[in-house]
Design an enzyme around this catalytic site. Sequence first.
Site, PDB file in Angstrom:
ATOM      1  CB  SER A  86      50.785  41.700 -38.845  1.00 32.07           C
ATOM      2  OG  SER A  86      50.044  42.594 -38.034  1.00 32.07           O
ATOM      3  CB  SER A 132      36.908  55.004 -42.010  1.00 34.96           C
ATOM      4  OG  SER A 132      36.315  55.641 -40.906  1.00 34.96           O
ATOM      5  CE1 TYR A 134      38.557  52.728 -34.016  1.00 31.95           C
ATOM      6  CE2 TYR A 134      36.166  52.663 -33.859  1.00 31.95           C
ATOM      7  CZ  TYR A 134      37.341  52.307 -34.507  1.00 31.95           C
ATOM      8  OH  TYR A 134      37.285  51.539 -35.628  1.00 31.95           O
ATOM      9  CE  LYS A 175      39.276  54.008 -37.534  1.00 30.67           C
ATOM     10  NZ  LYS A 175      40.303  53.651 -38.549  1.00 30.67           N
TER      11      LYS A 175
END
Length: 282
Positions: free
Chosen positions: A12, A135, A149, A153
């Site tokens: 999107s 990533s 976060y 990753k």
Amino acid sequence: MDARTWLITGVSSGFGREMTQQLLRRGDRVAGTVRRTEAVDDLKAEYGDRLWLARLDLTDAPAIREVVDRAFADLGRIDVVVNNAGYGLFGAAEELTDEQIVHQLDTNLLGSIRVARAALPHLRRQGGGRLIQVSTYGGQATNAGASVYHASKWGIEGFMESTAKDVAPFGIGVTIVEPGSARTRFRDGSSRLAAPMSAYDDSPAALTRGIRDPALPSVGDLAKTAAAIAGCADLDPAPVRVALGSDSYTHIHKALTDRLAELEAGRDRTFSTDAACRTVRR
């Protein structure tokens, strides 16, 4: 080059949308997942049946399997699966709530793992394909105020690097892509911030509180980066990692250089714990 069929999560906005537009424009087919299909009504109107869409929230484990299975059933062979969907969560570890932490890991880490696991049986049965994991340079380097976060990753990079070894005999290539900054909605759209604690006002972690500032510079070009991500499918053999953007290179290079220097500095201590001690040769 023959037309390909792609499965891309999160089409999107950002890299996912730009990549989808570029692939459809050149004649490929895309199975895209979104949380709101109306966000891509314009693409559906323009490209019709070449854009297959499904609603998907990566925290919904049963839905991931169902959507991936349905995409392969409806489209037949899917040549490339791109794990693109995800978001950033920022704030010092102490500022984050348990719910925020769980949602971040459920989306970025577990969601990506589940997409890969759902796709791999299909890729294996069809005799090969590509799996691309989007990533960030933050999968190898870190900034203050982004602990969870980075955990998501670093975790997905470890999973993908190991999985690449598992599936290579089946003709499945796995590539981790590590982009730097670009003008996407990552900072001012999808990113989520912790409620600030005054104790961290003067700490490095406080810098992340301004991540939504539109004045923050971005080094990378959105269209070029999206094209480069898709271009990884053409690289043979599939590289395990591809860094994109000069800022990504700089951050990763420094992190690896510092890490290696620290490892070498402690070499004597490291070897001293072996059962049979031996002199370390330099």
